[in-house]
Write a protein that holds these residues in place. Structure first.
Motif, PDB file in Angstrom:
ATOM      1  N   ALA A  54      55.605 -19.790 -62.434  1.00 56.47           N
ATOM      2  CA  ALA A  54      54.464 -19.023 -62.943  1.00 56.47           C
ATOM      3  C   ALA A  54      53.340 -18.947 -61.925  1.00 56.47           C
ATOM      4  O   ALA A  54      52.159 -19.035 -62.266  1.00 56.47           O
ATOM      5  N   GLY A  55      53.720 -18.806 -60.638  1.00 53.39           N
ATOM      6  CA  GLY A  55      52.734 -18.448 -59.632  1.00 53.39           C
ATOM      7  C   GLY A  55      52.544 -16.939 -59.651  1.00 53.39           C
ATOM      8  O   GLY A  55      52.901 -16.257 -60.625  1.00 53.39           O
ATOM      9  N   THR A  56      52.007 -16.400 -58.576  1.00 54.75           N
ATOM     10  CA  THR A  56      51.708 -14.970 -58.552  1.00 54.75           C
ATOM     11  C   THR A  56      52.940 -14.114 -58.812  1.00 54.75           C
ATOM     12  O   THR A  56      52.920 -13.230 -59.688  1.00 54.75           O
ATOM     13  N   ALA A  57      54.035 -14.348 -58.079  1.00 53.62           N
ATOM     14  CA  ALA A  57      55.235 -13.526 -58.250  1.00 53.62           C
ATOM     15  C   ALA A  57      55.795 -13.647 -59.658  1.00 53.62           C
ATOM     16  O   ALA A  57      56.206 -12.659 -60.272  1.00 53.62           O
ATOM     17  N   GLY A  58      55.821 -14.859 -60.187  1.00 53.35           N
ATOM     18  CA  GLY A  58      56.354 -15.057 -61.527  1.00 53.35           C
ATOM     19  C   GLY A  58      55.508 -14.423 -62.609  1.00 53.35           C
ATOM     20  O   GLY A  58      56.026 -13.798 -63.546  1.00 53.35           O
ATOM     21  N   LEU A  59      54.190 -14.569 -62.496  1.00 49.05           N
ATOM     22  CA  LEU A  59      53.301 -13.986 -63.504  1.00 49.05           C
ATOM     23  C   LEU A  59      53.359 -12.464 -63.483  1.00 49.05           C
ATOM     24  O   LEU A  59      53.413 -11.820 -64.539  1.00 49.05           O
ATOM     25  N   VAL A  60      53.346 -11.881 -62.282  1.00 46.51           N
ATOM     26  CA  VAL A  60      53.425 -10.421 -62.191  1.00 46.51           C
ATOM     27  C   VAL A  60      54.741  -9.931 -62.786  1.00 46.51           C
ATOM     28  O   VAL A  60      54.775  -8.939 -63.528  1.00 46.51           O
ATOM     29  N   SER A  61      55.826 -10.624 -62.496  1.00 49.37           N
ATOM     30  CA  SER A  61      57.131 -10.231 -63.029  1.00 49.37           C
ATOM     31  C   SER A  61      57.147 -10.300 -64.543  1.00 49.37           C
ATOM     32  O   SER A  61      57.593  -9.365 -65.229  1.00 49.37           O
ATOM     33  N   ALA A  62      56.667 -11.423 -65.098  1.00 52.61           N
ATOM     34  CA  ALA A  62      56.710 -11.622 -66.553  1.00 52.61           C
ATOM     35  C   ALA A  62      55.802 -10.636 -67.275  1.00 52.61           C
ATOM     36  O   ALA A  62      56.197 -10.044 -68.292  1.00 52.61           O
ATOM     37  N   VAL A  63      54.599 -10.442 -66.746  1.00 48.54           N
ATOM     38  CA  VAL A  63      53.656  -9.526 -67.397  1.00 48.54           C
ATOM     39  C   VAL A  63      54.184  -8.097 -67.363  1.00 48.54           C
ATOM     40  O   VAL A  63      54.136  -7.374 -68.367  1.00 48.54           O
ATOM     41  N   ALA A  64      54.703  -7.672 -66.202  1.00 52.04           N
ATOM     42  CA  ALA A  64      55.214  -6.308 -66.085  1.00 52.04           C
ATOM     43  C   ALA A  64      56.379  -6.078 -67.040  1.00 52.04           C
ATOM     44  O   ALA A  64      56.428  -5.059 -67.749  1.00 52.04           O
ATOM     45  N   ALA A  65      57.315  -7.013 -67.076  1.00 47.32           N
ATOM     46  CA  ALA A  65      58.491  -6.838 -67.930  1.00 47.32           C
ATOM     47  C   ALA A  65      58.115  -6.837 -69.403  1.00 47.32           C
ATOM     48  O   ALA A  65      58.596  -6.005 -70.183  1.00 47.32           O
ATOM     49  N   ALA A  66      57.239  -7.769 -69.808  1.00 50.36           N
ATOM     50  CA  ALA A  66      56.832  -7.834 -71.208  1.00 50.36           C
ATOM     51  C   ALA A  66      56.057  -6.583 -71.611  1.00 50.36           C
ATOM     52  O   ALA A  66      56.212  -6.077 -72.731  1.00 50.36           O
TER      53      ALA A  66
END
Length: 516
Positions: A54-66
């Motif tokens: 849940a760093g930058t790459a993980g948060l951006v990925s999760a937020v975009a997908a959700a």
């Protein structure tokens, strides 16, 4: 980040507590990024996307997908926000803001302002940093992701198959996964270091007392930024590096300018220094090194290791998932897909460009390719980077050597800030804008200026859109601003097009036109 050249193998940093000191600001931060009373949801069914980290790459990925309606699981074993929020960009830039003010006060007399001196309160500087970090923590918080519909799991993730991952005895099934577990400080195996206390970016921001003497191993961006800050705060700072220049990835002239400024701030540099051992005598740390074959030592009260990064992959059980990896991290193709077609990676764990903005951009590529069978390529990204010393260095694209090696007929133009009105008015003339081009098409740019990180965006846009120096010259820039230096480079290029032959033709034209 730039790493220090070292002849030693590396070992993993020792596990550390989440954060210190546990004052109100840090408790508020933890309530956002690692709630102490958190209970993991019960995962059931198959997730469209499982994100590890849940760093930058993980948060951006999760937020975009959700946000697109996907069913998403996000797993983090430590702090939401990763290094950027907790131990990198955010706390370091808070300290650099205080250090910059000290530099401005020292230059006040040149601006006609007499000051009665300034007292640096290191405890308050660190307290302000913790407060601002806590304020920003809500943007990367567990609650925000939950409100977006993401299933958040706190704990260590481990692949148990090609499409399954386990966290705290729960097995989660996924259609696609993104590995975004980031990186950690690389610790060289220097004799005596394991018996010596040392700092990394992980615990540097835990300090509450200013070190009287600070040793810094590594003259890359992190080393230079923190060296300048702590020197301005009042520490006696010594930077050691095996490299021949500070900031080895930067333009040599730019690096030399930064070294001169840091030296003026009181930083001592020991370059071409081969570290032999570290000795801990009571409260004193001694670093023994060789320089030009001569044995020397540097002494300090704290020792900061700023020698690069290594990927967080050991506990993921990647072999079971069929994901190939190496010393530099997870192996991916140009679409960021791993050797398992269901699994992608983004950010520090698979990139040589270990910057927050790159992790963000890579996550956007990974999401499009993973969920929508896209063919976005990470090689098409135009990546700027910045070092936030005072003055700053910003760079994008190719330097002249790289451009020549790729077959470009490269030419370079340099505009000193001494030729830019706003820089003169601001007493900020130490710096320049340097562009590399081929027949006017912009290939690369280096800026050394107080606001270089803000200025580099125009050059980045021009390169990404295949723009030219003529385009920049034709763009109206507000006056007076430091970014005018880039327009001046465009103007200089256009003047270079006026050859002696063209000048002779123009003279004949004007002679002819005066007859009418």
């Amino acid at each position: 980040m730039n790493g220090m050249s070292t002849p030693f193998p590396v070992k993993s940093a020792l596990p550390e507590s989440l954060i210190q000191p546990l004052d109100q600001a840090n408790q508020n931060l933890l309530s956002h990024v690692h709630p102490p009373d958190w209970s993991n949801p019960v995962g059931n069914g198959r997730y469209d996307l499982c994100v590890l980290g849940a760093g930058t790459a993980g948060l951006v990925s999760a937020v975009a997908a959700a946000s697109l309606g996907a069913r998403v699981a996000l797993i983090e074993k430590s702090l939401f926000g990763g290094d950027c929020l907790n131990a990198g960009c955010v706390p370091s830039k808070a300290l650099l803001r205080s250090a910059k003010l000290i530099g401005e006060l020292r230059n006040a007399k040149a601006l006609g302002v007499d000051t009665d001196g300034s007292t640096v309160n290191f405890g308050r500087i660190m307290e302000r940093m913790r407060l601002r970090r806590s304020d920003l923590g809500q943007h990367d918080s567990v609650s925000r992701l939950v409100n977006l519909g993401v299933d958040v799991f706190l704990g260590e993730a481990e692949f148990t198959g090609r499409s399954t991952v386990q966290v705290k005895n729960q097995s989660l099934h996924f259609r696609r996964a993104i590995i975004a577990t980031g990186s950690r400080p690389r610790i060289p195996e220097i004799p005596g270091l394991t018996e010596t206390r040392y700092l990394t970016n992980k615990n540097l921001f835990w300090l509450t007392d200013l070190p009287r003497r600070l040793l810094v191993l590594g003259a890359g961006p992190v080393g230079c930024e923190m060296a300048q800050a702590f020197a301005r705060f009042g520490s006696h700072v010594t930077v050691l590096d095996l490299a021949e220049q500070v900031l080895p990835r930067e333009d040599r002239d730019a690096a030399a300018l930064i070294q001169r400024q840091l030296s003026a701030d009181g930083v001592q540099f020991k370059l071409n220094a081969a570290i032999q051992k570290v000795v801990h005598h009571g409260a004193e740390i001694q670093v023994h090194f060789q320089q030009s074959g001569i044995s020397k030592e540097a002494c300090g009260d704290q020792f900061l290791i700023a020698g690069g990064r290594e990927p967080n992959i050991e506990s993921l059980n990647l072999k079971v998932a069929g994901v190939v990896h190496g010393e530099s991290g997870v192996v991916v193709n140009d679409q960021l897909r791993t050797t398992n077609r269901r699994i992608y990676a983004a950010g520090d764990v698979c990139s040589t460009f270990r910057f927050t903005h790159v992790a963000d951009a890579m996550a956007r590529v990974a999401i499009q390719n993973a969920l929508f069978y896209g063919r976005k390529k990470v090689s098409t990204l135009v990546i700027p980077w910045c070092t936030y010393t005072d003055p700053e260095i910003a760079h994008v694209g190719l330097n002249s050597e790289e451009a020549s090696a790729r077959g470009h007929r490269v030419e370079s133009l340099t505009v000193p800030l001494a030729e830019v009105d706003r820089a003169v008015l601001d007493e900020m003339t130490d710096g320049f804008v340097r562009v590399h081009h081929e027949c006017g098409r912009l290939l690369g740019c280096t800026i050394v200026a107080t606001h270089a990180n803000e200025m580099i965006g125009e050059a980045t846009y021009a390169i990404s859109q295949h723009g030219t120096l003529s385009d920049i010259s034709n763009t109206i820039h507000p006056y007076p601003t430091q970014i005018e230096a880039l327009r001046k480079a465009g103007d200089a290029y256009r003047r270079s097009l006026i050859t002696p032959r063209l000048k002779r033709w123009l003279r004949r034209y004007f002679v002819w036109s005066r007859r009418w």
